[in-house]
Enzyme design. Structure first.
Site, PDB file in Angstrom:
ATOM      1  N   SER A   1       8.182  12.204 -20.414  1.00  0.00           N
ATOM      2  CA  SER A   1       8.804  13.509 -20.653  1.00  0.00           C
ATOM      3  C   SER A   1      10.281  13.342 -20.953  1.00  0.00           C
ATOM      4  O   SER A   1      10.933  12.424 -20.432  1.00  0.00           O
ATOM      5  CB  SER A   1       8.618  14.352 -19.396  1.00  0.00           C
ATOM      6  OG  SER A   1       9.393  15.518 -19.460  1.00  0.00           O
TER       7      SER A   1
ATOM      8  N   LYS B   1       7.826  10.573 -13.414  1.00  0.00           N
ATOM      9  CA  LYS B   1       7.759  10.097 -14.804  1.00  0.00           C
ATOM     10  C   LYS B   1       8.688   8.899 -14.995  1.00  0.00           C
ATOM     11  O   LYS B   1       8.319   7.890 -15.596  1.00  0.00           O
ATOM     12  CB  LYS B   1       8.156  11.212 -15.778  1.00  0.00           C
ATOM     13  CG  LYS B   1       7.168  12.356 -15.843  1.00  0.00           C
ATOM     14  CD  LYS B   1       5.837  11.897 -16.420  1.00  0.00           C
ATOM     15  CE  LYS B   1       4.795  12.991 -16.381  1.00  0.00           C
ATOM     16  NZ  LYS B   1       3.428  12.500 -16.604  1.00  0.00           N
TER      17      LYS B   1
ATOM     18  N   TYR C   1       8.910  15.737  -9.673  1.00  0.00           N
ATOM     19  CA  TYR C   1       8.057  15.580 -10.852  1.00  0.00           C
ATOM     20  C   TYR C   1       8.726  14.638 -11.863  1.00  0.00           C
ATOM     21  O   TYR C   1       8.121  13.663 -12.334  1.00  0.00           O
ATOM     22  CB  TYR C   1       7.772  16.945 -11.508  1.00  0.00           C
ATOM     23  CG  TYR C   1       7.212  16.775 -12.898  1.00  0.00           C
ATOM     24  CD1 TYR C   1       5.911  16.337 -13.095  1.00  0.00           C
ATOM     25  CD2 TYR C   1       8.008  16.993 -14.035  1.00  0.00           C
ATOM     26  CE1 TYR C   1       5.406  16.124 -14.372  1.00  0.00           C
ATOM     27  CE2 TYR C   1       7.518  16.779 -15.307  1.00  0.00           C
ATOM     28  CZ  TYR C   1       6.215  16.349 -15.472  1.00  0.00           C
ATOM     29  OH  TYR C   1       5.731  16.115 -16.733  1.00  0.00           O
TER      30      TYR C   1
HETATM   31  P1  NAD Z   1      -2.377  19.860 -17.581  1.00  0.00           P
HETATM   32  O1  NAD Z   1      -2.177  20.190 -16.137  1.00  0.00           O
HETATM   33  O2  NAD Z   1      -2.961  20.901 -18.450  1.00  0.00           O
HETATM   34  O3  NAD Z   1      -3.261  18.536 -17.699  1.00  0.00           O
HETATM   35  C1  NAD Z   1      -3.239  17.520 -16.740  1.00  0.00           C
HETATM   36  C2  NAD Z   1      -4.682  17.227 -16.343  1.00  0.00           C
HETATM   37  O4  NAD Z   1      -4.699  16.206 -15.361  1.00  0.00           O
HETATM   38  C3  NAD Z   1      -5.389  18.442 -15.756  1.00  0.00           C
HETATM   39  O5  NAD Z   1      -6.599  18.649 -16.458  1.00  0.00           O
HETATM   40  C4  NAD Z   1      -5.652  18.052 -14.303  1.00  0.00           C
HETATM   41  O6  NAD Z   1      -6.847  18.615 -13.800  1.00  0.00           O
HETATM   42  C5  NAD Z   1      -5.700  16.539 -14.395  1.00  0.00           C
HETATM   43  N1  NAD Z   1      -5.347  15.816 -13.163  1.00  0.00           N
HETATM   44  C6  NAD Z   1      -4.280  15.997 -12.355  1.00  0.00           C
HETATM   45  N2  NAD Z   1      -4.311  15.115 -11.337  1.00  0.00           N
HETATM   46  C7  NAD Z   1      -5.430  14.357 -11.517  1.00  0.00           C
HETATM   47  C8  NAD Z   1      -6.012  13.301 -10.791  1.00  0.00           C
HETATM   48  N3  NAD Z   1      -5.487  12.827  -9.656  1.00  0.00           N
HETATM   49  N4  NAD Z   1      -7.172  12.748 -11.249  1.00  0.00           N
HETATM   50  C9  NAD Z   1      -7.748  13.223 -12.379  1.00  0.00           C
HETATM   51  N5  NAD Z   1      -7.238  14.236 -13.099  1.00  0.00           N
HETATM   52  C10 NAD Z   1      -6.090  14.797 -12.673  1.00  0.00           C
HETATM   53  O7  NAD Z   1      -0.979  19.360 -18.144  1.00  0.00           O
HETATM   54  P2  NAD Z   1      -0.523  19.059 -19.644  1.00  0.00           P
HETATM   55  O8  NAD Z   1       0.509  20.036 -19.998  1.00  0.00           O
HETATM   56  O9  NAD Z   1      -1.696  18.882 -20.507  1.00  0.00           O
HETATM   57  O10 NAD Z   1       0.209  17.672 -19.421  1.00  0.00           O
HETATM   58  C11 NAD Z   1      -0.428  16.423 -19.654  1.00  0.00           C
HETATM   59  C12 NAD Z   1       0.535  15.312 -19.282  1.00  0.00           C
HETATM   60  O11 NAD Z   1       1.710  15.434 -20.061  1.00  0.00           O
HETATM   61  C13 NAD Z   1       0.978  15.342 -17.823  1.00  0.00           C
HETATM   62  O12 NAD Z   1       1.100  14.011 -17.364  1.00  0.00           O
HETATM   63  C14 NAD Z   1       2.341  16.007 -17.902  1.00  0.00           C
HETATM   64  O13 NAD Z   1       3.163  15.624 -16.835  1.00  0.00           O
HETATM   65  C15 NAD Z   1       2.860  15.470 -19.224  1.00  0.00           C
HETATM   66  N6  NAD Z   1       3.894  16.319 -19.841  1.00  0.00           N
HETATM   67  C16 NAD Z   1       3.633  17.643 -20.025  1.00  0.00           C
HETATM   68  C17 NAD Z   1       4.621  18.448 -20.596  1.00  0.00           C
HETATM   69  C18 NAD Z   1       4.395  19.927 -20.780  1.00  0.00           C
HETATM   70  O14 NAD Z   1       5.375  20.656 -20.975  1.00  0.00           O
HETATM   71  N7  NAD Z   1       3.172  20.436 -20.769  1.00  0.00           N
HETATM   72  C19 NAD Z   1       5.839  17.885 -20.985  1.00  0.00           C
HETATM   73  C20 NAD Z   1       6.059  16.521 -20.780  1.00  0.00           C
HETATM   74  C21 NAD Z   1       5.058  15.747 -20.205  1.00  0.00           C
HETATM   75  C1  WQD Z   2      12.432  26.484 -21.474  1.00  0.00           C
HETATM   76  C2  WQD Z   2      13.661  27.403 -21.529  1.00  0.00           C
HETATM   77  C3  WQD Z   2      14.391  28.104 -19.359  1.00  0.00           C
HETATM   78  C4  WQD Z   2      10.797  30.427 -18.366  1.00  0.00           C
HETATM   79  C5  WQD Z   2       9.897  21.961 -18.435  1.00  0.00           C
HETATM   80  C6  WQD Z   2       9.992  20.745 -17.565  1.00  0.00           C
HETATM   81  C7  WQD Z   2       9.888  19.509 -18.391  1.00  0.00           C
HETATM   82  C8  WQD Z   2       8.650  19.540 -19.281  1.00  0.00           C
HETATM   83  C9  WQD Z   2       8.546  20.804 -20.055  1.00  0.00           C
HETATM   84  C10 WQD Z   2       6.834  18.470 -18.207  1.00  0.00           C
HETATM   85  C11 WQD Z   2      14.702  27.086 -20.449  1.00  0.00           C
HETATM   86  C12 WQD Z   2      13.883  29.288 -20.139  1.00  0.00           C
HETATM   87  C13 WQD Z   2      11.725  29.626 -19.007  1.00  0.00           C
HETATM   88  C14 WQD Z   2      11.085  31.802 -18.151  1.00  0.00           C
HETATM   89  C15 WQD Z   2      13.207  31.475 -19.249  1.00  0.00           C
HETATM   90  N1  WQD Z   2       7.447  19.499 -18.521  1.00  0.00           N
HETATM   91  N2  WQD Z   2      12.904  30.144 -19.427  1.00  0.00           N
HETATM   92  N3  WQD Z   2      12.281  32.271 -18.608  1.00  0.00           N
HETATM   93  O1  WQD Z   2      12.473  23.710 -18.333  1.00  0.00           O
HETATM   94  O2  WQD Z   2      12.760  22.898 -20.725  1.00  0.00           O
HETATM   95  O3  WQD Z   2      10.990  21.952 -19.350  1.00  0.00           O
HETATM   96  O4  WQD Z   2       8.670  21.926 -19.173  1.00  0.00           O
HETATM   97  O5  WQD Z   2       7.186  17.331 -18.344  1.00  0.00           O
HETATM   98  O6  WQD Z   2       9.862  18.441 -17.510  1.00  0.00           O
HETATM   99  O7  WQD Z   2      11.224  20.761 -16.868  1.00  0.00           O
HETATM  100  O8  WQD Z   2      10.741  24.256 -20.128  1.00  0.00           O
HETATM  101  O9  WQD Z   2       9.466  26.251 -20.754  1.00  0.00           O
HETATM  102  O10 WQD Z   2      10.241  26.000 -18.363  1.00  0.00           O
HETATM  103  O11 WQD Z   2      11.926  26.455 -20.150  1.00  0.00           O
HETATM  104  O12 WQD Z   2      14.282  31.957 -19.623  1.00  0.00           O
HETATM  105  O13 WQD Z   2      10.303  32.566 -17.564  1.00  0.00           O
HETATM  106  O14 WQD Z   2      13.200  28.742 -21.246  1.00  0.00           O
HETATM  107  O15 WQD Z   2      15.503  28.453 -18.563  1.00  0.00           O
HETATM  108  O16 WQD Z   2      15.966  27.342 -21.017  1.00  0.00           O
HETATM  109  P1  WQD Z   2      11.878  23.230 -19.589  1.00  0.00           P
HETATM  110  P2  WQD Z   2      10.495  25.772 -19.807  1.00  0.00           P
END
Ligand code: NAD
Ligand code: WQD
Length: 339
Positions: free
Chosen positions: A124, A153, A149
């Site tokens: 991330s 990562k 969290y």
């Molecule tokens: P998500 O929660 O939709 O998907 C994650 C999946 O992992 C879920 O289906 C959950 O049931 C499964 N899971 C969790 N713990 C588990 C375990 N112990 N064993 C088996 N399955 C397990 O999330 P997502 O948004 O699809 O994110 C996928 C990956 O990308 C995650 O690692 C997340 O941290 C990373 N990521 C997400 C974002 C974002 O904004 N969505 C941003 C950066 C990184």
């Molecule tokens: C985006 C912008 C908020 C909600 C997070 C995690 C990051 C990654 C992606 C997993 C910011 C603003 C948000 C709301 C708002 N996840 N906001 N009202 O914080 O950039 O990233 O998700 O890895 O690790 O930190 O994403 O979508 O929460 O926020 O004003 O109800 O929207 O302040 O400026 P963020 P976000």
């Protein structure tokens, strides 16, 4: 390739399954369904016209993973499984470290014992902390993560790099996602958050569909053009295609490689809200609220390395992201309808 996809029923995993299968790969899914629905896989199967083997297994369950690994021979693993809610991780740090780090350690061990040493990992942009340079390149030093969290990562990246250094048979691709939003243009799969959404776009779509009265905008006094936070939003289908492209790095035995997956373009919260309203013709009432703890003003990528080395570049713009997020929410107001 035959690919093990952990977390494949989740938001990014389900979209990646579609792109992998459409590119001719075979996939097997492992997920404990802690934050997802089994039904997402039915939808993926419907989109790709192919059955995808699924195991309801927790990645912390060594025997369960061993069973899957011995039943299939994998060329690579794409590892999405993990907990991802920033705020919750501050409340429950042990659960985050145990699930994300403990689970990944079990996965890595089972992989190497079974001779599968090719890994693509969901990292991330959060590892950059408050970034030292904008746009953020992969050489930008990692920063201080304000929450467990983000720490998981950052620590997992270090663990994987150390393992690769000690055993060069490993190929590890660390993909640092910026802000994935939107949904598959078919409207059949999308983001399905549990309870009150933490992230901006699912909150916006829930306001649009009438589930929540208004959006809270967290701060309008940042040093940005309109005072609201600026992020690099990327269409989840582009992000999914980034994983297919990342397999090229594995094929050319990259050792350890890091790529930003973003568009390179930053948008403010209010720009997202206005674009959503214009494209979808739906009003989004909002109210300015105090800043959210741990937020930074501006975060966007320099995605040039992924284009240069993987031939991958995001294709969709903010309008398509807003259109597809709404298309999913409107057609599936209760998500997959089972929680
Ligand atoms: P998500 O929660 O939709 O998907 C994650 C999946 O992992 C879920 O289906 C959950 O049931 C499964 N899971 C969790 N713990 C588990 C375990 N112990 N064993 C088996 N399955 C397990 O999330 P997502 O948004 O699809 O994110 C996928 C990956 O990308 C995650 O690692 C997340 O941290 C990373 N990521 C997400 C974002 C974002 O904004 N969505 C941003 C950066 C990184
Ligand atoms: C985006 C912008 C908020 C909600 C997070 C995690 C990051 C990654 C992606 C997993 C910011 C603003 C948000 C709301 C708002 N996840 N906001 N009202 O914080 O950039 O990233 O998700 O890895 O690790 O930190 O994403 O979508 O929460 O926020 O004003 O109800 O929207 O302040 O400026 P963020 P976000």
């Amino acid at each position: 390739m035959n690919i093990l996809v952990t977390g494949g029923t989740g938001y990014i995993g389900s979209h990646t399954l579609v792109e992998l299968n459409q590119a001719g790969h075979d996939t097997v899914v492992v997920d404990n369904l802690s934050n997802s629905s089994r039904r997402s896989l039915d939808r993926v199967e419907e989109l790709v016209g192919k059955r995808i083997p699924f195991y309801e297994v927790d990645i912390r369950d060594r025997q369960g993973l061993e069973r899957v690994m011995t039943q299939h021979r994998f060329d690579a693993c794409i590892h999405f499984a993990g907990l991802k809610a920033v705020g919750e991780s501050v409340e429950k740090p042990w659960e985050y470290y145990e699930n994300n780090i403990g689970g990944t350690l079990v996965l890595l061990d089972v992989m190497r014992r079974n001779g599968c040493k090719n890994l693509i990992f969901s990292s991330s942009a959060t590892v950059y902390g408050d970034p030292a340079v904008i746009p953020i390149t992969e050489t930008c030093p990692k920063g201080h993560c304000t929450n467990p969290y983000g720490q998981t990562k950052s620590m997992l990246e270090e663990i994987m790099m150390d393992m690769q250094k000690a055993d060069p048979e490993w190929n590890v691709v660390l993909l640092r996602y910026f802000n994935p939003i939107g949904a598959h243009p078919s409207g059949r799969i999308g983001e399905n958050p549990n309870g009150i959404p933490n992230n901006l776009m699912p909150y916006v779509t829930q306001v649009a569909v009438g589930k929540r009265p208004e959006l809270g905008v967290f701060g309008d006094d940042y040093d940005t053009p309109d005072g609201t936070g600026v992020r690099d939003y990327i269409h989840v289908v582009d992000l999914a295609k980034g994983h297919v492209a990342a397999l090229k790095a594995i094929e050319r035995r990259c050792g350890c490689a890091i790529y930003n997956l973003g568009t390179g373009q930053g948008y403010s919260v209010l720009q997202v809200v206005k674009t959503f309203e214009r494209v979808n013709q739906v009003p989004i009432p909002y109210r300015i609220k105090p800043r959210r703890a741990g937020d930074i003003a501006t975060c966007y990528s320099d995605p040039a390395k992924a284009e240069r080395e993987l031939g991958w570049k995001a294709q969709y713009g903010l309008e398509e992201m807003c259109r597809d997020a709404w298309n999913w929410q409107r057609n599936n107001p209760e998500g997959y309808g089972d929680r």
